[in-house]
Design a protein around this motif. Structure first.
Motif, PDB file in Angstrom:
ATOM      1  N   ARG A 127       0.855  -1.184   0.000  1.00  0.00           N
ATOM      2  CA  ARG A 127       0.000   0.000   0.000  1.00  0.00           C
ATOM      3  C   ARG A 127       0.892   1.235   0.000  1.00  0.00           C
ATOM      4  N   PHE A 128       0.487   2.208  -0.806  1.00  0.00           N
ATOM      5  CA  PHE A 128       1.291   3.423  -0.952  1.00  0.00           C
ATOM      6  C   PHE A 128       0.372   4.628  -0.977  1.00  0.00           C
ATOM      7  N   ILE A 129       0.680   5.597  -0.121  1.00  0.00           N
ATOM      8  CA  ILE A 129      -0.125   6.808   0.002  1.00  0.00           C
ATOM      9  C   ILE A 129       0.812   8.003   0.081  1.00  0.00           C
ATOM     10  N   ALA A 130       0.438   9.073  -0.587  1.00  0.00           N
ATOM     11  CA  ALA A 130       1.136  10.350  -0.460  1.00  0.00           C
ATOM     12  C   ALA A 130       0.086  11.438  -0.331  1.00  0.00           C
ATOM     13  N   LEU A 131       0.160  12.213   0.755  1.00  0.00           N
ATOM     14  CA  LEU A 131      -0.814  13.262   1.035  1.00  0.00           C
ATOM     15  C   LEU A 131      -0.116  14.594   1.245  1.00  0.00           C
ATOM     16  N   ALA A 148       4.159   3.643   3.151  1.00  0.00           N
ATOM     17  CA  ALA A 148       4.595   2.497   2.353  1.00  0.00           C
ATOM     18  C   ALA A 148       4.468   1.258   3.226  1.00  0.00           C
ATOM     19  N   GLY A 149       3.509   0.385   2.909  1.00  0.00           N
ATOM     20  CA  GLY A 149       3.275  -0.783   3.742  1.00  0.00           C
ATOM     21  C   GLY A 149       2.868  -0.376   5.139  1.00  0.00           C
ATOM     22  N   ARG A 150       3.567  -0.901   6.144  1.00  0.00           N
ATOM     23  CA  ARG A 150       3.237  -0.592   7.541  1.00  0.00           C
ATOM     24  C   ARG A 150       3.946   0.659   8.048  1.00  0.00           C
ATOM     25  N   GLN A 222     -10.186   8.113   2.724  1.00  0.00           N
ATOM     26  CA  GLN A 222     -10.413   8.848   1.483  1.00  0.00           C
ATOM     27  C   GLN A 222     -11.871   9.296   1.470  1.00  0.00           C
ATOM     28  N   VAL A 223     -12.101  10.612   1.389  1.00  0.00           N
ATOM     29  CA  VAL A 223     -13.470  11.111   1.427  1.00  0.00           C
ATOM     30  C   VAL A 223     -14.019  11.382   0.027  1.00  0.00           C
ATOM     31  N   GLU A 224     -13.139  11.575  -0.941  1.00  0.00           N
ATOM     32  CA  GLU A 224     -13.522  11.719  -2.334  1.00  0.00           C
ATOM     33  C   GLU A 224     -12.284  11.438  -3.165  1.00  0.00           C
ATOM     34  N   GLY A 225     -12.384  11.593  -4.466  1.00  0.00           N
ATOM     35  CA  GLY A 225     -11.281  11.218  -5.334  1.00  0.00           C
ATOM     36  C   GLY A 225      -9.970  11.905  -5.041  1.00  0.00           C
ATOM     37  N   THR A 226     -10.035  13.168  -4.572  1.00  0.00           N
ATOM     38  CA  THR A 226      -8.801  13.929  -4.384  1.00  0.00           C
ATOM     39  C   THR A 226      -8.574  14.388  -2.955  1.00  0.00           C
ATOM     40  N   ARG A 227      -9.441  14.045  -2.034  1.00  0.00           N
ATOM     41  CA  ARG A 227      -9.303  14.521  -0.659  1.00  0.00           C
ATOM     42  C   ARG A 227      -9.308  13.354   0.332  1.00  0.00           C
ATOM     43  N   ALA A 228      -8.609  13.563   1.451  1.00  0.00           N
ATOM     44  CA  ALA A 228      -8.580  12.579   2.523  1.00  0.00           C
ATOM     45  C   ALA A 228      -8.704  13.307   3.849  1.00  0.00           C
ATOM     46  N   GLU A 229      -9.146  12.583   4.874  1.00  0.00           N
ATOM     47  CA  GLU A 229      -9.231  13.108   6.224  1.00  0.00           C
ATOM     48  C   GLU A 229      -8.320  12.302   7.137  1.00  0.00           C
ATOM     49  N   VAL A 230      -7.630  13.001   8.025  1.00  0.00           N
ATOM     50  CA  VAL A 230      -6.772  12.367   9.015  1.00  0.00           C
ATOM     51  C   VAL A 230      -7.309  12.713  10.396  1.00  0.00           C
ATOM     52  N   THR A 245      -3.050   4.085  -3.147  1.00  0.00           N
ATOM     53  CA  THR A 245      -3.206   2.747  -3.692  1.00  0.00           C
ATOM     54  C   THR A 245      -3.375   1.762  -2.546  1.00  0.00           C
ATOM     55  N   CYS A 246      -4.564   1.790  -1.953  1.00  0.00           N
ATOM     56  CA  CYS A 246      -4.899   0.861  -0.875  1.00  0.00           C
ATOM     57  C   CYS A 246      -6.402   0.921  -0.688  1.00  0.00           C
TER      58      CYS A 246
END
Length: 251
Positions: A127-131, A148-150, A222-230, A245-246
Motif C-alpha cells: 500500500r502506498f499513500i502520499a498526502l 509504504a506498507g506498515r 479517502q473522502v472523495e477522489g482527491t481529498r482525505a481526512e486524518v 493505492t490501498c
C-alpha cells in the motif's frame, strides 16, 4: 513526473556510507519511496548534551519527487527535493543504482564520490499513500504524509524563512552558529519515521527528539477522489491526495 519502477517502492534502510573522508554505519537512515514521492531521514548518533542545538543541526532529511532514468546503460535515480531540513543545495542529488537483489541496492554518486548500500525493510510494500496538508482555505501547507506498507513518514517544514544573509553552500550548522537567536525556529522542522498499525501512529525516530517513541491514535480515510481526512492529535484534518493505492479506510 513518471512513476518510478516498482522495484524502487518501499522503505529502504541504509546500512553503509563510504566517501573519501568517512565510513558510516551508525547513522539512522530511512528512505521511503512511493510511486512518485520520497521522504528521507538521516539522524546521526546524538548525545544531546550542552551542545544539543549544534548536534540537532547536523541532522538531515528531505522530501520531494523521484525520477529514474536510463543514462549510458545505467539506471540513475534523481531526488528532486521540494522540502529540505538543510539549506538548499546547489548540486543535483543523483545516484547510479545497481540492484544486487530485489531487496538490496548499491548507490554510487553521479556528482560526488560516495557509495551507499540500501536494504528494503520487510512489510514496506503493498500500500502506498502520499498526502499534502491543506489549510482552512484549501491551500497547501507544505506538510507531507507518505505511507509504504506498515511504515509512514511525516514531513512538516519550518515556518521561519532562512536568514537574509545566508550564503550559498552553508550548512544548517553554520547558519545556527551565526544566528543563535534563531536556533529554535530553524530547528523546528519535523521529519518523523514510524509505523501505522492497529489504529496507532508510533514514532521510531524524528528530527524532533521529544517525539521519539510517541504513540498516538491514528486513522485516515479517502473522502472523495482527491481529498482525505486524518484523525490524529497534532495532524491537520484535511489533505490532498497525491497518491492512494490501498483500501478506502486506513487505520
Amino acid at each position: 513526473m513518471s512513476p518510478v519502477p516498482d522495484h524502487y517502492r518501499g522503505v529502504w534502510a541504509r546500512t553503509l556510507l563510504e566517501t573519501p573522508e568517512q565510513r558510516d554505519e551508525s547513522t539512522f537512515v530511512r528512505w521511503l519511496q512511493t510511486s512518485c514521492w520520497h521522504a528521507d531521514l538521516r539522524i546521526p548518533v546524538l548525545t544531546l548534551g550542552a551542545d544539543a542545538p549544534l548536534q540537532l543541526a547536523s541532522q538531515q532529511g528531505f522530501c520531494g519527487l523521484t525520477e529514474v532514468t536510463q543514462q549510458a546503460g545505467s539506471e540513475v535515480c534523481t531526488w528532486h527535493r521540494r522540502l529540505d531540513f538543510q539549506p538548499p543545495r546547489g548540486d543535483v542529488d543523483a545516484g547510479e543504482m545497481v540492484f544486487e537483489t530485489s531487496e538490496r541496492v548499491i548507490e554510487t554518486g553521479v556528482h560526488a564520490p560516495y557509495l551507499e548500500i540500501w536494504e528494503r525493510l520487510p512489510d514496506s510494500t503493498g500500500r502506498f499513500i502520499a498526502l499534502a496538508g491543506l489549510d482552512e482555505a484549501g491551500g497547501d501547507t507544505q506538510e507531507r504524509l507518505l505511507v509504504a506498507g506498515r511504515y509512514a513518514m511525516r514531513v512538516r517544514p519550518r515556518r521561519t524563512a532562512w536568514p537574509a544573509d545566508m550564503q550559498a553552500g552553508q550548512t544548517l550548522l553554520e547558519v545556527v552558529a551565526k544566528h543563535p537567536g534563531m536556533v529554535q525556529d530553524l530547528l523546528d522542522f519535523e521529519i518523523s519515521f514510524g509505523t501505522l498499525e492497529d489504529g496507532q501512529w508510533k514514532v521510531e525516530r524524528s528530527t524532533l527528539p521529544m517525539l521519539k517513541g510517541v504513540c498516538m491514535p491514528f486513522a485516515m480515510r479517502q473522502v472523495e477522489g482527491t481529498r482525505a481526512e486524518v484523525c490524529s492529535p497534532g495532524f491537520g484534518e484535511c489533505w490532498q491526495i497525491l497518491e492512494w493505492t490501498c483500501a478506502q479506510v486506513l487505520v
